[in-house]
Scaffold this motif. Structure first.
Motif, short mmCIF file in Angstrom:
data_model
loop_
_atom_site.label_atom_id
_atom_site.label_comp_id
_atom_site.label_asym_id
_atom_site.label_seq_id
_atom_site.Cartn_x
_atom_site.Cartn_y
_atom_site.Cartn_z
N THR A 1 1.07 -1.21 -0.09
CA THR A 1 0.19 0.04 0.07
C THR A 1 0.82 1.23 -0.03
N VAL A 2 0.76 2.30 -0.97
CA VAL A 2 1.44 3.34 -0.90
C VAL A 2 0.39 4.60 -1.17
N PHE A 3 0.99 5.54 -0.07
CA PHE A 3 0.09 6.92 -0.14
C PHE A 3 1.02 7.55 -1.26
N LEU A 4 0.16 8.37 -1.92
CA LEU A 4 0.70 9.28 -3.05
C LEU A 4 0.30 10.73 -2.89
N GLY A 5 1.20 11.56 -2.65
CA GLY A 5 0.84 13.03 -2.83
C GLY A 5 1.15 13.27 -4.40
N VAL A 6 -0.14 14.17 -4.99
CA VAL A 6 -0.02 14.56 -6.26
C VAL A 6 0.09 15.67 -6.34
N LYS A 7 0.69 16.50 -7.12
CA LYS A 7 0.62 18.01 -7.47
C LYS A 7 0.24 18.08 -8.72
N LEU A 8 -0.82 18.77 -9.10
CA LEU A 8 -1.18 19.11 -10.41
C LEU A 8 -0.16 20.12 -11.09
N ALA A 9 0.25 19.66 -12.54
CA ALA A 9 1.05 20.68 -13.30
C ALA A 9 -0.13 21.61 -13.84
N ALA A 25 -1.20 15.44 -14.38
CA ALA A 25 -0.23 14.70 -13.27
C ALA A 25 1.06 15.42 -13.48
N GLY A 26 1.43 15.90 -12.24
CA GLY A 26 2.86 16.72 -12.12
C GLY A 26 3.54 16.09 -11.08
N GLU A 27 4.02 16.88 -10.01
CA GLU A 27 5.08 16.17 -9.01
C GLU A 27 4.31 15.42 -8.08
N VAL A 28 5.08 14.11 -7.75
CA VAL A 28 4.48 13.16 -6.96
C VAL A 28 5.59 12.55 -5.66
N GLU A 29 4.82 12.50 -4.69
CA GLU A 29 5.68 11.90 -3.82
C GLU A 29 5.03 10.63 -3.10
N LEU A 76 0.83 21.15 0.52
CA LEU A 76 2.04 20.79 -0.47
C LEU A 76 1.69 20.16 -1.75
N TYR A 77 0.55 19.22 -1.58
CA TYR A 77 0.29 18.37 -2.77
C TYR A 77 -1.47 18.81 -2.95
N ASP A 78 -1.78 18.45 -4.07
CA ASP A 78 -3.34 18.80 -4.28
C ASP A 78 -4.24 17.67 -3.88
N PHE A 79 -3.56 16.66 -4.08
CA PHE A 79 -4.31 15.22 -3.76
C PHE A 79 -3.71 14.38 -3.06
N ARG A 80 -3.91 13.52 -2.41
CA ARG A 80 -3.60 12.26 -1.65
C ARG A 80 -4.29 11.05 -1.98
N LEU A 81 -3.64 10.03 -2.66
CA LEU A 81 -4.13 8.82 -3.04
C LEU A 81 -3.69 7.52 -2.17
N ARG A 82 -4.51 6.63 -2.06
CA ARG A 82 -4.22 5.48 -1.28
C ARG A 82 -4.06 4.44 -2.59
N VAL A 83 -3.12 3.79 -2.76
CA VAL A 83 -2.69 2.82 -4.07
C VAL A 83 -2.49 1.59 -3.59
N VAL A 84 -2.91 0.36 -3.93
CA VAL A 84 -2.49 -0.80 -3.42
C VAL A 84 -2.09 -1.64 -4.86
N ALA A 85 -1.06 -2.58 -4.50
CA ALA A 85 -0.10 -3.14 -5.66
C ALA A 85 0.14 -4.68 -5.03
N ARG A 86 0.33 -5.41 -6.00
CA ARG A 86 0.89 -6.69 -5.54
C ARG A 86 2.10 -6.86 -5.06
N ASP A 87 2.99 -5.77 -5.47
CA ASP A 87 4.27 -5.68 -4.91
C ASP A 87 5.00 -4.39 -5.59
#
Length: 152
Positions: free
Chosen positions: A67-75, A133-137, A104-115
């Protein structure tokens, strides 16, 4: 804001712990009648204190170990609206939550992946290719503890 008494709070605590409990089961636990508890639950739903009941799946048991939390800043160059980005990112199955936030970011996403390599694929091929989609953390979830919240 709705006025809650001790019984309302106990019903909410009980449902938060296990939302599948019946009004009859809650009534027995609280020493009340089933119809009285049922009326209180309906009132809490009508007043939007209870907004719905959700099923929480175990992502790891389903094969999603990361599980990854992404901060996404729009370009800003393309002038893509927040709504357009939100609609597009919400269509990606691995994205579990989309939160429009202030900071700092416009969106916070919770993303799941297999690995991690699967996450990299989702990030590169799905999220970063979205218009705007711009800068991502990225922050990888190591562990999670659920807190009871304001009702105890």
């Amino acid at each position: 804001m709705i006025e809650l008494d001790d019984i309302d709070r106990e019903i909410l605590r009980t449902l938060r712990h296990d939302a599948s409990q019946s009004a009859g089961g809650i009534a027995r636990r609280l020493g009340m009648s089933q119809p009285a508890v049922w009326r209180r639950i309906r009132r809490l739903e009508n007043e939007k204190v209870i907004r719905g009941i959700r099923l929480r799946l175990n992502a790891e048991a389903l094969g999603f170990g990361v599980t990854v939390f992404l901060g996404v800043k729009l370009a800003r160059k393309g002038h893509v609206s927040f709504e357009d980005f939100e609609r597009a990112v919400s269509a990606i199955p691995e994205v579990q939550t989309v939160e429009h936030v202030l900071g700092l970011y416009d969106f916070r996403l919770r993303v799941v992946a297999r690995d991690l390599s699967d996450f990299e694929r989702v990030l590169r091929r799905r999220i970063m290719t979205l218009p705007g989609a711009g800068e991502v953390e990225a922050n990888v979830l190591l562990s999670e503890e659920r807190r009871p919240g304001p009702l105890g």
